[in-house]
Design a protein around this motif. Structure first.
Motif, PDB file in Angstrom:
ATOM      1  N   GLY A 139      21.735  18.412  28.392  1.00 50.18           N
ATOM      2  CA  GLY A 139      20.355  18.564  28.811  1.00 50.18           C
ATOM      3  C   GLY A 139      19.421  18.972  27.689  1.00 50.18           C
ATOM      4  O   GLY A 139      18.317  18.441  27.555  1.00 50.18           O
ATOM      5  N   ARG A 140      19.860  19.888  26.854  1.00 53.79           N
ATOM      6  CA  ARG A 140      19.013  20.387  25.777  1.00 53.79           C
ATOM      7  C   ARG A 140      19.036  19.488  24.543  1.00 53.79           C
ATOM      8  O   ARG A 140      18.201  19.630  23.656  1.00 53.79           O
ATOM      9  N   ARG A 141      20.047  18.627  24.470  1.00 51.40           N
ATOM     10  CA  ARG A 141      20.201  17.691  23.335  1.00 51.40           C
ATOM     11  C   ARG A 141      20.422  18.436  22.011  1.00 51.40           C
ATOM     12  O   ARG A 141      20.089  17.947  20.936  1.00 51.40           O
ATOM     13  N   LEU A 142      20.996  19.618  22.099  1.00 53.58           N
ATOM     14  CA  LEU A 142      21.319  20.439  20.936  1.00 53.58           C
ATOM     15  C   LEU A 142      22.759  20.920  21.059  1.00 53.58           C
ATOM     16  O   LEU A 142      23.355  20.873  22.135  1.00 53.58           O
ATOM     17  N   ALA A 143      23.297  21.396  19.942  1.00 53.11           N
ATOM     18  CA  ALA A 143      24.678  21.876  19.948  1.00 53.11           C
ATOM     19  C   ALA A 143      24.811  23.106  20.842  1.00 53.11           C
ATOM     20  O   ALA A 143      23.990  24.030  20.781  1.00 53.11           O
ATOM     21  N   LEU A 144      25.847  23.098  21.668  1.00 52.95           N
ATOM     22  CA  LEU A 144      26.177  24.272  22.476  1.00 52.95           C
ATOM     23  C   LEU A 144      27.041  25.228  21.660  1.00 52.95           C
ATOM     24  O   LEU A 144      26.870  26.445  21.715  1.00 52.95           O
ATOM     25  N   PHE A 145      27.990  24.676  20.912  1.00 50.15           N
ATOM     26  CA  PHE A 145      28.756  25.472  19.955  1.00 50.15           C
ATOM     27  C   PHE A 145      29.360  24.538  18.914  1.00 50.15           C
ATOM     28  O   PHE A 145      29.433  23.318  19.097  1.00 50.15           O
ATOM     29  N   SER A 146      29.765  25.136  17.809  1.00 43.20           N
ATOM     30  CA  SER A 146      30.453  24.387  16.756  1.00 43.20           C
ATOM     31  C   SER A 146      31.666  25.191  16.306  1.00 43.20           C
ATOM     32  O   SER A 146      31.725  26.404  16.483  1.00 43.20           O
ATOM     33  N   ALA A 147      32.638  24.499  15.746  1.00 40.04           N
ATOM     34  CA  ALA A 147      33.834  25.149  15.196  1.00 40.04           C
ATOM     35  C   ALA A 147      34.190  24.423  13.911  1.00 40.04           C
ATOM     36  O   ALA A 147      34.246  23.188  13.882  1.00 40.04           O
TER      37      ALA A 147
END
Length: 209
Positions: A102-110
């Motif tokens: 929905g936000r079109r952005l990363a929720l998390f990264s690893a």
């Protein structure tokens, strides 16, 4: 015989002629816009994603000396954007990103990070500067690219940042320097280029950045 006239060539040149004499005018604003366009450069990247394995949970597990470090999970996977082939998250060289649909952005990264000299400079005959790895000049502006594995409705394009009148800067979520490593120069450069996907971008207030 024409006594006077005005000729306009859009968008860069204005020519005013009178009595057979001509004068070409280029406005400062137009020249500046052309200069900015010329400086917007797309960094080098590897467009063959078949080699991407993403974050490695066993990266720290040297035999039995260290446990696996699993990638984070989300409580509600319905939030996650799904790739064109049904995968989630997105895997890159040395890191992975889960996108909020929905936000079109990363929720998390690893990501996996190392300072091992042999991995940071696998080929000592090569240059590892930003310019050498990305193909960017000192004054070039980075034009980030969308990930073709993900729908355009799930990621913010580069122009979200470049056409906002300077409200936001493009900020790396996974740092380029952190994941720019590999057993070969090709792996290292692939990781460097992967960090310029808009999926790895966070809108940052310019003064904060």
């Amino acid at each position: 015989t024409s006594v006077g006239g005005v000729t306009v060539n859009i968008p860069l040149t204005i020519t005013v002629s009178q009595g057979g004499a001509a004068m070409a005018l280029a406005t400062a604003a137009t020249a500046g816009a052309r200069e900015e366009t010329e400086k917007l450069v797309m960094p080098w990247r590897d467009e063959d994603f078949s080699t991407r394995r993403g974050y490695d949970p066993l990266f720290l597990a040297n035999g039995a000396q260290a446990p696996a470090v699993p990638q984070p999970t989300v409580a509600d996977e319905r939030l996650l954007a799904i790739t064109n082939d049904g995968q989630k998250p997105l895997h890159y060289q040395n890191f992975s990103i889960a996108m909020h649909a929905g936000r079109r952005l990363a929720l998390f990264s690893a990501c996996n990070v190392t300072t091992e000299p042999a991995l940071r400079r696998p080929d000592k005959s090569r240059s590892y500067t930003r310019k050498a790895l990305s193909g960017l000049g000192e004054d070039d502006q980075e034009q980030w690219f969308t990930d073709p594995r993900l729908g355009d409705d799930c990621q913010l394009p580069d122009y979200f940042y470049t056409r906002d009148d300077g409200q936001f800067d493009k900020g790396h979520i996974v740092r380029r320097d952190d994941v720019a490593w590999g057993e070969t120069y090709e792996e290292l450069r692939r990781a460097n280029g992967d960090t310029y996907h808009v999926t790895n971008c966070s809108p940052q207030i310019a003064s904060f950045n």
